[in-house]
Design an enzyme around this catalytic site. Sequence first.
Site, mmCIF file in Angstrom:
data_model
loop_
_atom_site.group_PDB
_atom_site.id
_atom_site.type_symbol
_atom_site.label_atom_id
_atom_site.label_comp_id
_atom_site.label_asym_id
_atom_site.label_seq_id
_atom_site.Cartn_x
_atom_site.Cartn_y
_atom_site.Cartn_z
ATOM 1 C CG ASP A 121 -1.793 -5.805 -2.036
ATOM 2 O OD1 ASP A 121 -3.221 -5.637 -1.601
ATOM 3 O OD2 ASP A 121 -0.955 -5.337 -1.510
ATOM 4 C CG HIS A 141 -5.816 -0.992 1.872
ATOM 5 N ND1 HIS A 141 -4.411 -0.989 2.024
ATOM 6 C CD2 HIS A 141 -6.352 0.030 2.609
ATOM 7 C CE1 HIS A 141 -4.363 0.271 2.532
ATOM 8 N NE2 HIS A 141 -5.547 0.741 2.960
ATOM 9 C CD GLN A 147 -1.042 -9.402 0.501
ATOM 10 O OE1 GLN A 147 -0.786 -8.369 0.318
ATOM 11 N NE2 GLN A 147 -1.701 -9.743 1.695
ATOM 12 C CB CYS A 166 -0.992 0.060 1.177
ATOM 13 S SG CYS A 166 -0.502 -1.121 2.582
ATOM 14 N NE ARG A 179 2.956 -8.855 5.464
ATOM 15 C CZ ARG A 179 1.554 -8.796 5.186
ATOM 16 N NH1 ARG A 179 0.764 -9.595 5.898
ATOM 17 N NH2 ARG A 179 1.024 -8.097 4.556
ATOM 18 C CG HIS A 186 -3.567 -0.448 -2.213
ATOM 19 N ND1 HIS A 186 -2.526 -1.331 -2.617
ATOM 20 C CD2 HIS A 186 -3.952 -0.500 -1.056
ATOM 21 C CE1 HIS A 186 -2.100 -1.937 -1.671
ATOM 22 N NE2 HIS A 186 -2.914 -1.451 -0.681
ATOM 23 C CE LYS A 239 -9.339 -7.199 9.473
ATOM 24 N NZ LYS A 239 -8.133 -8.016 9.227
#
Length: 645
Positions: free
Chosen positions: A384, A511, A382, A335, A364, A386, A465
Site C-alpha cells: 500500500d 492511493h 497490501q 489509508c 476484512r 499513499h 480511480k
Amino acid sequence: MSTIRLTLPDGSVRELPRGSTGADLAAQIGPGLARAAVAIRVNGQVRDLARPIEEDATVAILTERDREALDVLRHSAAHVLATAVRELFPGAGIGFGPPIEDGFYYDFEVERPFTPEDLAALEAKMAEVAAKDFPFVREVVDRDEANRRFKDDPLKLERIADLGPDEVITVYTDGPFTDLCRGPHLPGTGRLRHFRLLSTAGAYWRGDSRRQMLQRIYGTAFFRKEDLEQHLHRLEEARKRDHRKVGRDLDLFLFHPYAPGAAFWTEKGTVIYNALNEYMRELQRDGYREIRTPLLYNKALWELSGHWGKYRENMFLVLDSESGEHDFSLKPMNCPSHHVLYASRKHSYRELPIRYSTYDVLHRNEVSGALSGLTRVRQFSQDDCHIYLMESQVADEVRRLVDLILGYYRTFGLEATLKFATRPEQRIGDDAMWDAAEAALRAALEATGLPYESKPGDGAFYGPKIDFDVSDSIGRKWQLGTIQLDYAAPERFDLRYVGDDNREHRPVVIHRAVNGSFERFIAILIEHFAGAFPVWLAPEQVRVLPVSDATAEYARRVAATLRAAGLRVHLDDSGETLNYRIREGEVARVPYMAVVGQREAETGAVALRVRGAGKKQEILPLEAFAARVSAEAASRALAPGGADA
C-alpha cells in the site's frame, strides 16, 4: 402511416414505418445482415430484434462480431437452461439467470443439489429446446397479470413485489417456459448451438446468508464451435493450475479451521512472499518512506474516514471491555492511519510529494461462503502507498506510477490494460468535488498517451480511480493494481501544507497498490506459471543430486558453493535411485538440477538438467554454473537458461 428515421453507425439514415423492428431494418439493409442479426442497439440500449421502434433513433444491428451480442446469446442460453430444468424438475423455483464474464448461471430452488448426471441430462434437454427453435416472445404486463403468471413461484412473486410502481414489467416466453425478465434475447432458441454446462454450486437467495440456499448451475455459450473448444481448453488448463492444488503439491501454504480465511505460509511459500516484498522495496528505495501503523483503532477514526457508515459490515469489530460496545475495529485498509501520520506535523510544499508505503496486515470480514484459497481471504497484506501532493503534481505522479506498475507486471510476463472508473452511486463528497477529481485524474491518464477503457460508476466511494486489468498466460483477466485520486480525505482529516505563498493549502491524496494483496497476487502467479516459478521466485532454485555415495562429499561441496553465492539449494542424498530423485525434482518444478557423478567430481563440474529442457544435460564448471544462476536470479529472468518456464 408515419415514418421514423433510423441513423446507422456510418451516418446513413433509413426511413421505416413507425413500429418497425430491428429485424425489419436488417432485412431492408440486406439478406445477409438479416440472417446474421442477433439484436439491435437503439440509442445505446440493446434490444430484441422483434421489438417495435416507435421514434427516431440512432441504431446499430448487432451480429456475433459484437461483444454485446455474446451477452444476449448467454442470457438466452440461461433461459434455455431454465426451460430444461422445468422440463426435468417441474417443481423447481426459478431465481436469477444473468450472463456473466465467461458465460451464464441460473439459480434454482430444488429439493436436492444437482449431480453431474443431472447436468448431462439438462444439457441434452437444452439441445432439444434449441433444436425446436422456439421464438423468444416479449410481453409487457401489469402487476396483477405478473402475479397471476407466477402465482406458483414464490421467488418471482418476491421479485415482482420489489419492482417500483412505475417500472415496466416484462416477461419472456420460449416454448413452454415463461420468465420475468428485462431481456434482451435472441430471435429464437435455434441460434443457441455451442454451449456447455460446467458446474454447480450453492448460492443464497439474493446473496443473503440468512435466506434459503438455492442451487446454481454455471454454463457457457459461444457463437462458434472453435471458441467454445478454446474456452473449455482454458478451463481445463486453469483446473490443472488451480493455486489451491498446486500450492498444496508444492507445500507453499495451508489453511486451517482455527483461522478461516487466513493463510499459514510454509518456509517455501514465505520465500515467494518475501521475494515480492523485497522487489517492491527495491522499486521504492528512492522517494518513499516505509512506515508501520497500528492494527486496532477506535471507531472515531472510522467515523472520520467514512468507513464506519459505509463499510462497517466488512470490518472485524472488537468489544471494548470498558464501554461494553464494539467500539474498536481491526483495520481493513491503511489509508486513515496514514492520514493521521501525515497530519501529525506541519509540511511544506517543498516536501511534496510525500509517499508513505507499508506492508501492514489487514483484516476484512468476508462471509465464510465467499472464502476461496488465496484469492478471497480475511487476513492479507497490501503493498500500500499513499501519496500526498499538490494538485499541480498529479499528472507527473500518475505518469510515474503507471510506468512503475506496468514495468512491475512485465517482470512476470504479465500485460495490463487500463480502466478509468468514475463516481459510484454510494459515495461521499459533493458533485463539485467529484467533477474536479475526475477531471484531474482523467487528464493525467490521457497525458500518458496510453489507451484505456471507461468503467462508469465503478470508482471508490471517495474518489475516481485507474484500475489495471492483467492478462495471465492462459488469457484470464485479473484486476490488480489501482491508482485512486482522493479529494475527500484531505477535507475530512483537515490535511494541510504550507505553500510558496506562506499560506496553508489542502493537498490531494493518491492511493496506490501494485500487487493488490500479496496473497491474491501469489495465487495469480502460481496459476500463471503453473508452479514453475522463475529462478528468482522459486523457493528451491537448485537441487543437487549425487549419483552415488561415492560422490556425496563432492555434492555437499557443490551445495555449499551455491549457497555461498546466495542461492537456495537442496541436497537430495536420500538414497533413492537417481531416476526417482530426478522425477521428484521435476514434480517440485525446480528450475535446475545439478547431477554430480565421478566425472563431475574429478573435473569440478556439474551435469546440468534445466526445467523444461527434457532429458538434455549440459556439463558446466561449478563456478560458471553458480555465476549463471546468480545472474538469472539478480536479473529476474523469466525462464531458467532460456527454457520455457
